[in-house]
Write a protein that holds these residues in place. Sequence first.
Motif, PDB file in Angstrom:
ATOM      1  N   SER B  75      34.119   7.750 -35.130  1.00 55.49           N
ATOM      2  CA  SER B  75      35.424   7.223 -34.733  1.00 55.49           C
ATOM      3  C   SER B  75      35.513   7.003 -33.218  1.00 55.49           C
ATOM      4  N   VAL B  76      34.434   7.257 -32.510  1.00 55.43           N
ATOM      5  CA  VAL B  76      34.469   7.094 -31.056  1.00 55.43           C
ATOM      6  C   VAL B  76      33.538   5.941 -30.652  1.00 55.43           C
ATOM      7  N   PRO B  77      34.099   4.857 -30.092  1.00 54.91           N
ATOM      8  CA  PRO B  77      33.271   3.699 -29.715  1.00 54.91           C
ATOM      9  C   PRO B  77      32.566   3.934 -28.370  1.00 54.91           C
ATOM     10  N   PHE B  78      31.504   4.736 -28.397  1.00 54.94           N
ATOM     11  CA  PHE B  78      30.799   5.048 -27.147  1.00 54.94           C
ATOM     12  C   PHE B  78      30.206   3.785 -26.518  1.00 54.94           C
ATOM     13  N   GLN B  79      30.357   3.668 -25.210  1.00 51.42           N
ATOM     14  CA  GLN B  79      29.827   2.526 -24.470  1.00 51.42           C
ATOM     15  C   GLN B  79      28.839   3.002 -23.413  1.00 51.42           C
ATOM     16  N   ALA B  80      27.759   2.247 -23.261  1.00 51.54           N
ATOM     17  CA  ALA B  80      26.861   2.523 -22.139  1.00 51.54           C
ATOM     18  C   ALA B  80      27.462   1.906 -20.877  1.00 51.54           C
ATOM     19  N   MET B  81      27.209   2.545 -19.747  1.00 50.63           N
ATOM     20  CA  MET B  81      27.759   2.069 -18.478  1.00 50.63           C
ATOM     21  C   MET B  81      26.639   1.553 -17.583  1.00 50.63           C
ATOM     22  N   PRO B  82      26.881   0.446 -16.886  1.00 46.06           N
ATOM     23  CA  PRO B  82      25.826  -0.087 -16.016  1.00 46.06           C
ATOM     24  C   PRO B  82      25.616   0.746 -14.754  1.00 46.06           C
ATOM     25  N   ALA B  83      26.610   1.568 -14.387  1.00 43.46           N
ATOM     26  CA  ALA B  83      26.460   2.400 -13.190  1.00 43.46           C
ATOM     27  C   ALA B  83      27.226   3.692 -13.407  1.00 43.46           C
ATOM     28  N   ALA B  84      26.822   4.707 -12.693  1.00 42.41           N
ATOM     29  CA  ALA B  84      27.505   5.989 -12.821  1.00 42.41           C
ATOM     30  C   ALA B  84      28.690   6.035 -11.875  1.00 42.41           C
ATOM     31  N   PRO B  85      29.736   6.778 -12.238  1.00 42.71           N
ATOM     32  CA  PRO B  85      30.868   6.939 -11.315  1.00 42.71           C
ATOM     33  C   PRO B  85      30.424   7.649 -10.033  1.00 42.71           C
ATOM     34  N   GLU B  86      31.186   7.440  -8.989  1.00 43.55           N
ATOM     35  CA  GLU B  86      30.924   8.141  -7.730  1.00 43.55           C
ATOM     36  C   GLU B  86      31.123   9.645  -7.950  1.00 43.55           C
ATOM     37  N   VAL B  87      30.244  10.434  -7.381  1.00 47.53           N
ATOM     38  CA  VAL B  87      30.349  11.880  -7.557  1.00 47.53           C
ATOM     39  C   VAL B  87      30.311  12.550  -6.196  1.00 47.53           C
ATOM     40  N   ASP B  88      31.203  13.494  -6.018  1.00 48.36           N
ATOM     41  CA  ASP B  88      31.204  14.269  -4.792  1.00 48.36           C
ATOM     42  C   ASP B  88      30.094  15.317  -4.861  1.00 48.36           C
ATOM     43  N   ALA B  89      29.345  15.460  -3.776  1.00 46.84           N
ATOM     44  CA  ALA B  89      28.199  16.382  -3.775  1.00 46.84           C
ATOM     45  C   ALA B  89      28.621  17.820  -4.067  1.00 46.84           C
ATOM     46  N   GLY B  90      29.890  18.131  -3.778  1.00 43.40           N
ATOM     47  CA  GLY B  90      30.384  19.493  -3.992  1.00 43.40           C
ATOM     48  C   GLY B  90      30.305  19.942  -5.437  1.00 43.40           C
ATOM     49  N   VAL B  91      30.229  18.964  -6.341  1.00 41.99           N
ATOM     50  CA  VAL B  91      30.208  19.282  -7.763  1.00 41.99           C
ATOM     51  C   VAL B  91      28.951  20.085  -8.138  1.00 41.99           C
ATOM     52  N   LEU B  92      27.916  19.943  -7.341  1.00 43.99           N
ATOM     53  CA  LEU B  92      26.671  20.650  -7.640  1.00 43.99           C
ATOM     54  C   LEU B  92      26.687  22.113  -7.177  1.00 43.99           C
ATOM     55  N   ALA B  93      27.710  22.485  -6.405  1.00 49.51           N
ATOM     56  CA  ALA B  93      27.749  23.851  -5.858  1.00 49.51           C
ATOM     57  C   ALA B  93      27.672  24.891  -6.978  1.00 49.51           C
ATOM     58  N   ALA B  94      28.308  24.566  -8.106  1.00 48.14           N
ATOM     59  CA  ALA B  94      28.368  25.531  -9.204  1.00 48.14           C
ATOM     60  C   ALA B  94      27.008  25.778  -9.845  1.00 48.14           C
ATOM     61  N   ILE B  95      26.084  24.854  -9.663  1.00 49.59           N
ATOM     62  CA  ILE B  95      24.781  25.023 -10.323  1.00 49.59           C
ATOM     63  C   ILE B  95      23.640  25.075  -9.312  1.00 49.59           C
ATOM     64  N   GLU B  96      24.002  25.294  -8.064  1.00 48.41           N
ATOM     65  CA  GLU B  96      23.011  25.419  -6.993  1.00 48.41           C
ATOM     66  C   GLU B  96      21.953  26.456  -7.382  1.00 48.41           C
ATOM     67  N   MET B  97      20.700  26.128  -7.166  1.00 49.72           N
ATOM     68  CA  MET B  97      19.621  27.060  -7.503  1.00 49.72           C
ATOM     69  C   MET B  97      18.792  27.287  -6.248  1.00 49.72           C
ATOM     70  N   PRO B  98      19.061  28.370  -5.522  1.00 48.83           N
ATOM     71  CA  PRO B  98      18.414  28.560  -4.214  1.00 48.83           C
ATOM     72  C   PRO B  98      16.890  28.634  -4.298  1.00 48.83           C
ATOM     73  N   GLU B  99      16.358  29.054  -5.433  1.00 49.29           N
ATOM     74  CA  GLU B  99      14.905  29.198  -5.546  1.00 49.29           C
ATOM     75  C   GLU B  99      14.185  27.845  -5.632  1.00 49.29           C
ATOM     76  N   ALA B 100      14.933  26.776  -5.964  1.00 52.22           N
ATOM     77  CA  ALA B 100      14.275  25.498  -6.258  1.00 52.22           C
ATOM     78  C   ALA B 100      13.636  24.886  -5.026  1.00 52.22           C
ATOM     79  N   ILE B 101      12.484  24.265  -5.235  1.00 51.07           N
ATOM     80  CA  ILE B 101      11.795  23.595  -4.133  1.00 51.07           C
ATOM     81  C   ILE B 101      12.198  22.128  -4.076  1.00 51.07           C
TER      82      ILE B 101
END
Lengths: 262, 447
Positions: B75-101
Amino acid sequence: MINENSKVILSVRDLQATVDGTTILKGVNLEVKAGEVHAIMGLNGSGKSTFSKVLAGHPDYEVTGGEIQFQGADISELEPHDRATAGIFLAFQYPLEIPGVSNRDFLRVAFNAHRKSRGEDEMDVFDFDDLIEEKLAVVKMDAAFLDRSVNEGFSGGEKKRNEILQMALLEPSLAILDETDSGLDIDALKTVAGGVNQLANADNAVVMITHYQRLLNYIVPDYVHVMADGRIITTGGKELAERLEAEGYEDIMAAYTAGAAV
Amino acid sequence: MAIPVSSIDPPTQLTKREQRAAYLKALLGTLQANVPAAVALEDLRAQAAAIAHEHTFPTTRDEDWRFTDLSAMLSVPFQAMPAAPEVDAGVLAAIEMPEAIARIVLVNGQFSAELSDLAQLPAGVVVGNLAALQTGAMADQLTARLAQSSGGHDLFTALNTVGFPAAAVVWVSRHQVIEQPIHVVYLSVDGGTPTVTSPRCVVVAETGSALTLVEDFYGTHNQAQFNNSVTEVWADENAQVTHVRLQREGLGTFHIGKTAITQGRDSRYTIIPVSLGAQVSRHNLEMHQTGPQTDTNLYGLAAISQSQLADTHSLIAMNHPHGTAEQLHKCIVDDAAHTVFNGKVWVPHNAQLTNTSQLNRNLLLSNKARVDTKPELDIVADNVKCAHGATVSQLDANEVFYLQSRGISAEAAQRLLIYGFAMDIIDRIPVSSLQETLMATVTQRTQ
């Protein structure tokens, strides 16, 4: 050590309790004062273990009559953890295994729950590690036990020593040892008894539940009670345990039955 | 702006079968219409479209989807998008992984150079976006791997191949040992309309190399989304790959994910897939062996509540001797949630001296929680050791009482027991910041 003037720690009056609708305790009376060591003996099914679980607040048992006073307050409505932080400790006959939780974490969480109940700050990991190292000596346990899951894969003797380690850490006013001696070889029994003796002092009390007189050679009781049919039917000193060992329960039971029939 | 495709509102005279066919056709259409020119990959996508055309949209009458009902998607007409919405970098703070290289980020399946952090990559490691890499020195190598894993016949895998707008590439050269984890983030953000996203990832650990990979499906919203991901992992001869796959999407998400692993001779591969989010999630995990003496470890955890469903279908396909595989899959199921486990182990005649074990353990925290579990061993070889088992239990009242008798409240006791249950999975994650976050999340949910 009996001292008539010391304060009453536990006072049980006419305690009745049921499990799944079956009455197990039919009027238990017991008074325990600070500094005393009590032994409760009796045949299987006499209600000894039920009594210990009722004191600790096991949810399967329902108190249907009488009262339990602990240090002057009625505790029969208290949750098990509140009884524990108030100072009641039950050493289990069959300590449970908690896979995935290290003994060290378990002991720290329990210790800090006691501190919190007294309004104190939780102890941090490093101070706690120092404290627990000291306590390990009481039961001659190796520090390696701390990093294993609680009781998982422990031998019978190791589980019982772990119970006494918890007692050493939590410093209860009343320690109830439910058949802590059963299944132990003589070396383990000496270690466990030695631990209890180190911890017993003039301000706390010990109630031992046991089948065997042997334990009482290592932890000498001030009082010996005999339980049968959900009641304490007779009380004496250490000599009562020796008599039970020599003669068995028959004479005492017969005397009780005759009395009860009147 | 979405490129419009034909309406999928079914006229009333359509049968349910025709409705599903129309839905699948519309889905294919919107995916095809939004493929960027930079990654046209005509042949690959045409082949995948042909596979998709052979399928019908699954229903619970299909054995493979018996317990996982996708009809709510229709019942949900899913659509593919040609571009992603703008995202603020702050959104990644919650999943920050300090060990990552290094960190590579796909936002709704599209590569985001701004959010990625690829500055510190050591020599011998390539992490980047397919569109840029396929025109360089790696072009032929990528062609040899991209969409070449077994398991491409699957409908949803084919749909991903038809429509993926970008692909994260993680490539470790021969004998390179990378100790710090590489973080691949699939960020799902609200696109305003129900979106179908097709994140893609190719991971290659060449001969003798070692790699720790953390895939992180992270949703920031609870709107309807269909996230259909595919990750191909190649552990070449004697390579060692440790792979954490964390799915923590929003509660409006339908998550269907494929992890296709190809293990070369003497390689060692460990995956720790953790499913926490999404309304409906399905993880299809396939390991195919191309040489002898591989070692495969699957340590899965699903911890869900409310009306969530988490389905794990795994296939361990041996085809050579001396392979070992160990699988432990644990589920913690609260409220009216439902977990599904289907673990297939395939041991044909060639795979003599295979040693596998499989165990699914389930902890039900509510009377309405549901578990369906099915081990599926298909063994032809006659000199092998293959064990399997499944358990379903509740928190043990005596264990709770034991902890309570030590002064721990009933609630804290339950949390401690759940912690203990989850610990032997989470403990295997070689990233301590992630361990802490996960432990807090898993034990939190029963409060």
